[in-house]
Design an enzyme around this catalytic site. Sequence first.
Site, PDB file in Angstrom:
ATOM      1  NE  ARG A   1      -7.573  -8.890   0.802  1.00 12.98           N
ATOM      2  CZ  ARG A   1      -7.305  -8.168  -0.282  1.00 12.98           C
ATOM      3  NH1 ARG A   1      -6.368  -7.216  -0.248  1.00 12.98           N
ATOM      4  NH2 ARG A   1      -7.980  -8.357  -1.407  1.00 12.98           N
TER       5      ARG A   1
ATOM      6  CE  LYS B   1      -4.379  -1.931   1.421  1.00 18.81           C
ATOM      7  NZ  LYS B   1      -5.476  -2.004   2.396  1.00 18.81           N
TER       8      LYS B   1
END
Length: 283
Positions: free
Chosen positions: A262, A223
Amino acid sequence: MSTLRGTASGLPEWDRCAVMGVVNVTPDSFSDGGRWFNTTAAVKRGLELVTEGADLVDVGGESTRPGASRVDEDEELRRVVPVVRGLAAEGVTVSVDTMRASVAEHAVGAGAVLVNDVSGGLADPRMVPAVAAAGVPFVVMHWRGFSQDMNSRAVYADVVREVVAELRERIDAVVAGGIAPESLVIDPGLGFAKQAEHDLALVAHLRELRALGRPVLVAASRKRFLGHVLAKEGAPPPARERDAATAAVSAIAAHEGAWAVRVHEVRATADAVRVARAVEAAR
């Protein structure tokens, strides 16, 4: 070697932080868009992730990157359901990443055992009753709006306090809607209506999130906040060059008691959570 334990709520649990591998059946994911954009390739990728150490595989057919437009329902169903069915037929523990009740229902019918909704049931008013009727575990993520304008919602006086409070409100709402509290997982929503400093603060305060009393899923993989941390001369590395940083967050999350992490690339994170477990055992 990990040990999978069944629970009365149906929520899979392992003897350490689990690794959730990601299969994006999309052409426009920020991380790997288009690489697994057909059923055969996506199922193969899911099986590869399991071989590399994934405990469960999260299948999604709609990009939630900042600015992404929504796909229509029929297209999302076309992308997701055959992949879920194919992986479940191979004995893989599958979750479905969707904001649509119809996709969740069809995916559960095809073998998914968990619904991972980045909107926490806010995007589709049918989602909570559908999950309650299906009796499967539900991931409630902190969410302030759709991808098109979520960056404008990244305004906080105290991000940890506000995210905890908003998650508590969603927990109460979905429980009131019929979902068993023991089947809920919470996710702080890293990167969703968050700036880099917000994401880092949430990772630093995972214990406050765990104080809500539910298992925590941490989805930091590749991210923007990792790109911000790794940037050289103001230029962040491409998403696919953030996997070592992702594994570092996975180790932190495992140490702080996360239920699962995740990730897009599994091997380094699978090693990281196992080392974290071994260190905890040595104590």
